[in-house]
Motif scaffolding. Structure first.
Motif, short mmCIF file in Angstrom:
data_model
loop_
_atom_site.label_atom_id
_atom_site.label_comp_id
_atom_site.label_asym_id
_atom_site.label_seq_id
_atom_site.Cartn_x
_atom_site.Cartn_y
_atom_site.Cartn_z
N GLN A 79 0.64 -1.15 -0.11
CA GLN A 79 -0.03 0.04 -0.04
C GLN A 79 0.71 1.18 0.04
OE1 GLN A 79 -3.46 -0.13 2.84
NE2 GLN A 79 -2.78 -2.34 3.23
N LEU A 80 1.99 1.29 0.75
CA LEU A 80 2.77 2.35 0.82
C LEU A 80 3.59 2.70 -0.49
CD1 LEU A 80 4.62 1.67 4.39
CD2 LEU A 80 2.93 3.42 3.77
N TYR A 81 3.92 1.45 -1.22
CA TYR A 81 4.70 1.99 -2.35
C TYR A 81 3.66 2.17 -3.47
CZ TYR A 81 9.42 0.33 -1.47
OH TYR A 81 10.75 0.00 -0.89
N GLY A 82 2.32 1.66 -3.56
CA GLY A 82 1.40 2.05 -4.24
C GLY A 82 0.94 3.54 -4.44
N THR A 83 0.98 3.87 -2.99
CA THR A 83 0.49 5.30 -2.70
C THR A 83 1.71 6.25 -3.10
OG1 THR A 83 -0.64 4.84 -0.81
CG2 THR A 83 -0.08 6.96 -0.84
N LYS A 84 2.93 5.91 -3.05
CA LYS A 84 4.19 6.51 -3.46
C LYS A 84 4.19 6.76 -5.14
CE LYS A 84 9.23 6.84 -2.76
NZ LYS A 84 10.42 6.40 -2.14
N GLY A 85 3.43 5.50 -5.75
CA GLY A 85 3.54 5.49 -7.24
C GLY A 85 4.53 4.68 -7.64
N TYR A 87 4.93 1.33 -8.77
CA TYR A 87 4.06 0.22 -8.75
C TYR A 87 4.59 -1.36 -8.91
CZ TYR A 87 0.46 4.03 -9.28
OH TYR A 87 -0.21 4.90 -9.33
N ALA A 88 5.95 -1.02 -9.28
CA ALA A 88 6.57 -2.25 -9.42
C ALA A 88 7.08 -2.92 -7.93
CB ALA A 88 8.12 -1.81 -10.11
N LYS A 89 7.45 -1.96 -7.24
CA LYS A 89 7.55 -2.59 -5.68
C LYS A 89 6.53 -2.94 -5.01
CE LYS A 89 12.17 -0.44 -4.89
NZ LYS A 89 13.00 0.46 -4.28
N ALA A 90 5.22 -2.29 -5.46
CA ALA A 90 3.97 -2.64 -4.47
C ALA A 90 3.77 -3.84 -5.16
CB ALA A 90 3.07 -1.51 -5.20
N THR A 92 5.58 -6.54 -6.29
CA THR A 92 6.32 -7.40 -5.55
C THR A 92 5.84 -7.57 -4.05
OG1 THR A 92 8.20 -6.60 -6.61
CG2 THR A 92 8.60 -7.90 -4.75
N ALA A 93 5.42 -6.61 -3.23
CA ALA A 93 5.07 -6.67 -2.08
C ALA A 93 3.86 -7.52 -2.03
CB ALA A 93 4.76 -5.30 -1.28
N PHE A 94 2.94 -7.02 -2.86
CA PHE A 94 1.70 -7.92 -2.85
C PHE A 94 2.01 -9.47 -3.24
CE2 PHE A 94 -0.34 -3.67 -3.85
CZ PHE A 94 -0.84 -3.32 -2.24
N GLU A 95 2.79 -9.47 -4.30
CA GLU A 95 2.78 -11.00 -4.68
C GLU A 95 3.63 -11.86 -3.35
OE1 GLU A 95 5.94 -10.64 -7.54
OE2 GLU A 95 4.48 -10.22 -9.12
N GLY A 96 4.18 -11.10 -2.43
CA GLY A 96 4.71 -11.74 -1.08
C GLY A 96 3.42 -12.14 -0.45
N LEU A 97 2.50 -11.11 -0.39
CA LEU A 97 1.44 -11.27 0.50
C LEU A 97 0.44 -12.69 -0.02
CD1 LEU A 97 -0.92 -10.51 2.39
CD2 LEU A 97 -1.77 -8.79 0.83
N GLY A 98 0.71 -12.54 -1.48
CA GLY A 98 -0.19 -13.90 -2.00
C GLY A 98 0.47 -15.40 -1.61
N LYS A 99 1.66 -15.13 -1.11
CA LYS A 99 2.15 -16.53 -1.03
C LYS A 99 1.86 -16.97 0.37
CE LYS A 99 6.65 -15.54 -3.40
NZ LYS A 99 7.86 -15.05 -3.59
N ALA A 100 0.80 -16.21 1.36
CA ALA A 100 0.56 -16.70 2.70
C ALA A 100 -0.29 -18.05 2.57
CB ALA A 100 -0.56 -15.77 3.30
N PRO A 101 -0.13 -18.80 3.34
CA PRO A 101 -0.85 -20.22 3.38
C PRO A 101 -2.46 -20.12 3.67
CG PRO A 101 0.22 -19.95 5.52
CD PRO A 101 0.46 -18.66 4.75
N GLY A 114 -5.59 -5.78 -7.86
CA GLY A 114 -6.62 -5.07 -8.82
C GLY A 114 -6.91 -3.57 -8.35
N ARG A 115 -6.68 -3.09 -7.24
CA ARG A 115 -6.81 -1.76 -6.76
C ARG A 115 -5.81 -1.01 -7.39
NH1 ARG A 115 -8.20 -2.94 -0.44
NH2 ARG A 115 -10.41 -3.14 -0.46
N MET A 116 -4.35 -1.48 -7.48
CA MET A 116 -3.37 -0.83 -8.25
C MET A 116 -3.60 -0.72 -9.39
SD MET A 116 0.57 -1.58 -7.44
CE MET A 116 0.62 -3.37 -8.42
N GLN A 117 -4.05 -1.86 -10.10
CA GLN A 117 -4.34 -1.83 -11.64
C GLN A 117 -5.36 -0.56 -11.90
OE1 GLN A 117 -5.22 -5.90 -12.14
NE2 GLN A 117 -3.38 -5.97 -13.26
#
Length: 286
Positions: A79-85, A87-90, A92-101, A114-117
């Motif tokens: 969210q922080l990287y997305g707010t900063k603009g 988007y590439a690092k955002a 990556t962070a969300f992909e990390g979130l998606g690895k949760a079990p 989706g919100r970032m897009q």
């Protein structure tokens, strides 16, 4: 935690930091998480603090890959990287979130992407991502809540495509099926409902939709600011100038750094209301 939840971030940080001085072991690590989370929340309200918050969250993540707060921190980092603009690092962070079990976290990761897009006006990409997040069975309450977020995202895409009848139908389904405990989801659903009615020239219905946010979900700052902006703009057109003035003053006083306050000021030249003490002095001078 109470101060953090109420948005008293400075006070929460003071308490967490004081406790951190004497903490050791697991408690110290947990306080590292709480401090980084609070800084992230604060920075999402005040973009001048974003870089410092990113450093703190990344430091926590690097040192605590297996900690209980890891995936929540990944979400805030995105969210922080997305707010900063950035988007590439955002991404990556969300992909990390998606690895949760856990499935609800996996859905949340797709919703975040989706919100970032959508923020980048990639409507087709956002539509696909939200569709994937909303598909399949949602069994637990947490999964159902995240699915509702995805459906609100789908509705936002429909609004962008001027498919207002379809959006209203989906929003109505979300409002009926979702608990008011899911305040952020419900608040944005009502904002979108107001947007649809505005587009259909139904100003009274739009005002009523927006009014749900300050009345029922005032703690949802982003949606609250957006709803106040629209109420300030349209209430006067339906014979409610006092409500328009009240919404304008509340927006400029409570959310002065929001994009919606800045937009209203740019469009109308409105100035923030004087503090109570200054207003009283002015009244006495008159």
């Amino acid at each position: 935690k109470g101060d953090e939840e109420r948005g008293n971030f400075e006070k929460a940080l003071d308490t967490y930091t004081e406790a951190h001085k004497d903490a050791t072991g697991k408690l110290k690590t947990y306080l590292d998480f709480l401090i980084s989370r609070t800084l992230a929340k604060q920075a999402l309200d005040d973009e001048s603090k974003i870089d410092d918050a990113i450093k703190k969250v990344e430091a926590y993540l690097k040192a605590n890959a297996d900690h209980v707060g890891h995936y929540e921190a990944q979400s805030f980092l995105g969210q922080l990287y997305g707010t900063k603009g950035d988007y590439a690092k955002a991404q990556t962070a969300f992909e990390g979130l998606g690895k949760a079990p856990w499935k609800d976290y996996q859905i949340a990761a797709k919703v975040a992407v989706g919100r970032m897009q959508l923020k980048q006006n990639n409507i087709d990409g956002a539509t696909k991502t939200f569709g994937e997040a909303a598909s399949g069975n949602a069994e637990t309450d947490a999964e159902k809540a995240r699915r509702a977020e995805a459906q609100v995202g789908q509705a936002a895409c429909l609004v962008k495509q001027a498919k207002h009848d379809e959006a209203l139908k989906l929003i109505d389904e979300v409002i009926k099926a979702t608990s008011t405990d899911e305040a952020a989801t419900m608040a944005f659903a009502y904002v979108l409902q107001g947007d649809c009615y505005q587009a259909q020239n139904k100003a009274k219905d739009a005002a009523l939709a927006y009014l749900h946010v300050p009345v029922l979900f005032p703690k949802e700052k982003a949606a609250h600011a957006e709803a106040l902006y629209h109420l300030a703009k349209i209430s006067g057109t339906i014979g409610q100038p006092d409500r328009a003035a009240e919404a304008r003053d509340q927006l400029l006083e409570d959310f002065p750094k929001s994009e919606w306050a800045k937009k209203l000021q740019a469009e109308t030249g409105a100035a923030a209301p004087a503090p109570a003490a200054d207003a009283e002095k002015a009244k006495e001078k008159e």
